[in-house]
Design a protein around this motif. Structure first.
Motif, PDB file in Angstrom:
ATOM      1  N   LYS A  57     -17.193 -26.443  15.786  1.00  0.00           N
ATOM      2  CA  LYS A  57     -16.726 -27.360  16.828  1.00  0.00           C
ATOM      3  C   LYS A  57     -15.258 -27.098  17.167  1.00  0.00           C
ATOM      4  O   LYS A  57     -14.861 -27.112  18.328  1.00  0.00           O
ATOM      5  CB  LYS A  57     -16.903 -28.810  16.387  1.00  0.00           C
ATOM      6  CG  LYS A  57     -18.329 -29.289  16.417  1.00  0.00           C
ATOM      7  CD  LYS A  57     -18.426 -30.728  15.958  1.00  0.00           C
ATOM      8  CE  LYS A  57     -19.869 -31.170  15.861  1.00  0.00           C
ATOM      9  NZ  LYS A  57     -19.986 -32.549  15.367  1.00  0.00           N
ATOM     10  N   GLU A  58     -14.437 -26.857  16.141  1.00  0.00           N
ATOM     11  CA  GLU A  58     -13.014 -26.586  16.359  1.00  0.00           C
ATOM     12  C   GLU A  58     -12.817 -25.282  17.129  1.00  0.00           C
ATOM     13  O   GLU A  58     -12.004 -25.214  18.045  1.00  0.00           O
ATOM     14  CB  GLU A  58     -12.303 -26.512  15.007  1.00  0.00           C
ATOM     15  CG  GLU A  58     -10.818 -26.283  15.117  1.00  0.00           C
ATOM     16  CD  GLU A  58     -10.151 -26.215  13.753  1.00  0.00           C
ATOM     17  OE1 GLU A  58      -9.176 -25.456  13.621  1.00  0.00           O
ATOM     18  OE2 GLU A  58     -10.604 -26.917  12.825  1.00  0.00           O
ATOM     19  N   LYS A 110     -13.719 -25.773  20.756  1.00  0.00           N
ATOM     20  CA  LYS A 110     -12.651 -26.514  21.439  1.00  0.00           C
ATOM     21  C   LYS A 110     -11.481 -25.580  21.763  1.00  0.00           C
ATOM     22  O   LYS A 110     -10.916 -25.631  22.860  1.00  0.00           O
ATOM     23  CB  LYS A 110     -12.189 -27.666  20.547  1.00  0.00           C
ATOM     24  CG  LYS A 110     -11.152 -28.559  21.156  1.00  0.00           C
ATOM     25  CD  LYS A 110     -10.810 -29.679  20.188  1.00  0.00           C
ATOM     26  CE  LYS A 110      -9.621 -30.471  20.660  1.00  0.00           C
ATOM     27  NZ  LYS A 110      -9.211 -31.476  19.663  1.00  0.00           N
ATOM     28  N   GLN A 111     -11.111 -24.702  20.807  1.00  0.00           N
ATOM     29  CA  GLN A 111     -10.023 -23.761  21.044  1.00  0.00           C
ATOM     30  C   GLN A 111     -10.376 -22.795  22.168  1.00  0.00           C
ATOM     31  O   GLN A 111      -9.520 -22.465  22.992  1.00  0.00           O
ATOM     32  CB  GLN A 111      -9.713 -22.978  19.775  1.00  0.00           C
ATOM     33  CG  GLN A 111      -9.028 -23.780  18.705  1.00  0.00           C
ATOM     34  CD  GLN A 111      -8.817 -22.984  17.433  1.00  0.00           C
ATOM     35  OE1 GLN A 111      -9.487 -21.981  17.198  1.00  0.00           O
ATOM     36  NE2 GLN A 111      -7.895 -23.441  16.603  1.00  0.00           N
ATOM     37  N   GLU A 119     -12.354 -23.340  24.698  1.00  0.00           N
ATOM     38  CA  GLU A 119     -12.330 -24.055  25.971  1.00  0.00           C
ATOM     39  C   GLU A 119     -10.903 -24.259  26.460  1.00  0.00           C
ATOM     40  O   GLU A 119     -10.665 -24.352  27.659  1.00  0.00           O
ATOM     41  CB  GLU A 119     -13.037 -25.404  25.829  1.00  0.00           C
ATOM     42  CG  GLU A 119     -14.538 -25.285  25.667  1.00  0.00           C
ATOM     43  CD  GLU A 119     -15.205 -26.611  25.331  1.00  0.00           C
ATOM     44  OE1 GLU A 119     -14.484 -27.615  25.097  1.00  0.00           O
ATOM     45  OE2 GLU A 119     -16.440 -26.632  25.287  1.00  0.00           O
ATOM     46  N   ASN A 120      -9.940 -24.335  25.546  1.00  0.00           N
ATOM     47  CA  ASN A 120      -8.543 -24.585  25.915  1.00  0.00           C
ATOM     48  C   ASN A 120      -7.741 -23.306  26.154  1.00  0.00           C
ATOM     49  O   ASN A 120      -6.557 -23.380  26.440  1.00  0.00           O
ATOM     50  CB  ASN A 120      -7.859 -25.428  24.834  1.00  0.00           C
ATOM     51  CG  ASN A 120      -8.417 -26.832  24.770  1.00  0.00           C
ATOM     52  OD1 ASN A 120      -8.875 -27.363  25.772  1.00  0.00           O
ATOM     53  ND2 ASN A 120      -8.394 -27.425  23.596  1.00  0.00           N
TER      54      ASN A 120
END
Length: 104
Positions: free
Chosen positions: A44-45, A48-49, A51-52
């Motif tokens: 999940k982390e 998220k990274q 996507e950013n």
């Protein structure tokens, strides 16, 4: 010894079945908390990274190639790895890296 005697000795005592089930449940719980849960948190982390990520970020590919993001598309990313040299890689094989600290 007769067959009946052997079979009677092999049967578990009363209540032994419930203890076995509890041990299996405990092993599954331990397996979940020490292996499955931390791995899903890491995934999940990382998602998220990814996507950013934006243009200009430093990244490393799964193959170990370092570069900077030039362009982000739907499923691929263009990465500058040298002056005038760009490669196109799948988003799933790119990992963001922390910016380097300035040298003293």
């Amino acid at each position: 010894m007769t067959l009946t005697t052997i079979l009677l000795e092999a049967q578990p005592s009363a209540g032994g079945g419930m203890g076995g089930i509890l041990m299996i449940v405990a092993m599954i719980a331990i397996f979940y908390f020490f292996m499955i849960r931390p791995q899903s948190k890491k995934q999940k982390e990382l998602k998220k990274q990814r996507e950013n990520m934006k243009n200009g970020d430093k990244v490393v590919t799964a193959g170990g190639i370092h570069g900077r993001i030039k362009e982000i598309r739907d499923t691929v990313i263009l990465i500058d790895i040298a002056n005038g040299v760009s490669i196109k890689v799948d988003k799933g094989s790119v990992y963001p890296i922390a910016e380097e600290l300035p040298k003293k």
